[in-house]
Write an enzyme that holds these catalytic residues in place. Structure first.
Site, PDB file in Angstrom:
ATOM      1  N   GLN A  97      19.928   9.995  15.964  1.00  0.00           N
ATOM      2  CA  GLN A  97      21.400   9.372  14.859  1.00  0.00           C
ATOM      3  C   GLN A  97      21.272   7.827  14.699  1.00  0.00           C
ATOM      4  OE1 GLN A  97      24.342  10.491  18.180  1.00  0.00           O
ATOM      5  NE2 GLN A  97      25.703   8.528  17.595  1.00  0.00           N
ATOM      6  N   CYS A 120      27.318  11.566  15.804  1.00  0.00           N
ATOM      7  CA  CYS A 120      27.587  12.664  16.446  1.00  0.00           C
ATOM      8  C   CYS A 120      27.887  13.583  16.378  1.00  0.00           C
ATOM      9  CB  CYS A 120      27.647  12.412  17.877  1.00  0.00           C
ATOM     10  SG  CYS A 120      29.243  11.793  18.535  1.00  0.00           S
ATOM     11  N   HIS A 150      31.934  11.760  22.549  1.00  0.00           N
ATOM     12  CA  HIS A 150      31.047  12.338  22.379  1.00  0.00           C
ATOM     13  C   HIS A 150      30.265  13.913  21.307  1.00  0.00           C
ATOM     14  CE1 HIS A 150      26.492  11.122  21.236  1.00  0.00           C
ATOM     15  NE2 HIS A 150      26.203  11.847  22.552  1.00  0.00           N
ATOM     16  N   ASN A 200      21.504  16.381  22.868  1.00  0.00           N
ATOM     17  CA  ASN A 200      22.252  15.405  22.782  1.00  0.00           C
ATOM     18  C   ASN A 200      21.290  15.110  21.385  1.00  0.00           C
ATOM     19  OD1 ASN A 200      23.512  13.277  23.053  1.00  0.00           O
ATOM     20  ND2 ASN A 200      23.149  12.570  24.497  1.00  0.00           N
TER      21      ASN A 200
END
Length: 340
Positions: A148, A154, A288, A308
């Site tokens: 990102q 995110c 997140h 992630n």
């Protein structure tokens, strides 16, 4: 990152911070101490690798002191890992010149909340059972780790990851989807571009407008003018479902549906290296958006497998694991998936 209230949620994963998320691990995965190099040598390497430039010598002195404390923290923690007293390692990465409080502030709550869109919860069939171990990568339902960058997006990566998985599982179509379109175009649904958003709001936008492929609307990492073209959309949602806020329900969802969008508290991720994060102090202050892609057990420790959006050099090739059945880091607070 998320700000969570009783009625509203806001995601802002990296607001107002420069995050390249290219992590260089100075320590081996199994806790090699940094005494092979002096802390000053490590500091010099750190500044070069992460292009760290400080405004004054006094600021650099402060940052060096913090870095030195983080090196000690990493070494002490990894010594415990080597002795079998913890289940994960730490590493020196881009955030090593920040205190825990500064890192938390950079993941901080957005001043504008994204309204939570109401939907129904998924109802699982009675007596549903799932496999004891799941990794959707092995079934081809997880595309490569993305990055990102400096944008607090995110939420968009979590949303596309869940949608890419459903497209593969249900339609047998493997297409990387556009996070940039969500960043640029979904503000009417409450999302804040690089300043935060929510996966459910992304799913709602895609229901109305569809989503283009990554190749037709590539990621730039900054919010720009919306240039979406409905004729180029490759997928639409029929809406989305939330999942009950329990780990049992999350396991059923991941085990039977596919990769699932979740929100987590990212505090333990600042210096994460590898292994299964086990942090009883990690609360449910969600900041997140990530993707739960599996679960399993290692050496008697149950874990979640999480994708992630900080590039493949971070963590375990862009993934991390967190202890399961321990109610940590708010992992069941916001759980949803798209309907296609």
């Amino acid at each position: 990152m998320f700000a969570v209230t009783k009625y509203t949620v806001s995601f802002c994963c990296s607001c107002k911070r420069k995050i390249k998320m290219k992590v260089f691990v100075f320590l081996a995965a199994v806790a090699v101490a940094t005494n092979a190099l002096s802390v000053h040598q490590h500091w010099a390497n750190f500044k070069v690798r992460y292009n760290k430039n400080y405004e004054s010598s006094s600021e650099e002195s402060v940052r060096f002191a913090i870095f030195n404390e983080n090196v000690k923290r990493v070494n002490e923690h990894n010594a415990k890992y080597a002795a079998g007293k913890t289940t994960y390692t730490l590493a020196i990465n881009e955030f090593a010149d920040l205190t825990k409080e500064e890192f938390r502030a950079r993941l901080g709550i957005s001043t504008s909340n994204v309204p939570k869109i109401k939907t129904t919860r998924h109802v699982f069939p009675e007596n549903l059972t799932v496999e004891d171990t799941m990794d959707w990568r092995q079934k081809g339902a997880v595309l490569g780790v993305k990055n990102q960058g400096t944008c607090g997006s995110c939420w968009s990566f979590s949303a596309t990851g869940a949608l890419e998985g459903q497209n593969i599982i249900l339609n047998k179509v493997t297409t990387s989807l556009s996070e940039q379109q969500l960043v640029d175009c979904s503000s009417k649904y409450g999302n804040l571009g690089c300043n935060g958003g929510l996966m459910d709001s992304a799913f709602a936008y895609i229901k109305d407008y569809g989503i283009q492929s990554e190749s037709s609307y590539p990621y730039k990492g900054v919010q720009g003018k919306c240039v979406a073209n409905s004729k180029l959309a490759v997928l639409w949602t029929k809406g989305f479902k939330d999942v009950a806020p329990t780990e049992d329900a999350l396991k059923l969802a991941v085990g039977s549906i596919g990769p699932i969008s979740i929100g987590v508290n990212a505090d333990p991720l600042q210096l994460y290296g590898s292994g299964i994060i086990d942090d009883p102090t990690c609360d449910d202050q969600i900041d997140h958006g990530v993707l739960a892609i599996g679960y399993g057990t290692e050496n008697g420790v149950d874990y979640w497998l999480i994708k992630n959006s900080w590039g493949t050099a971070w963590g375990e090739a862009g993934y991390y694991r967190m202890r399961r059945n321990a109610n940590q880091c708010g992992i069941t607070t916001l759980v949803s998936y798209p309907l296609i």
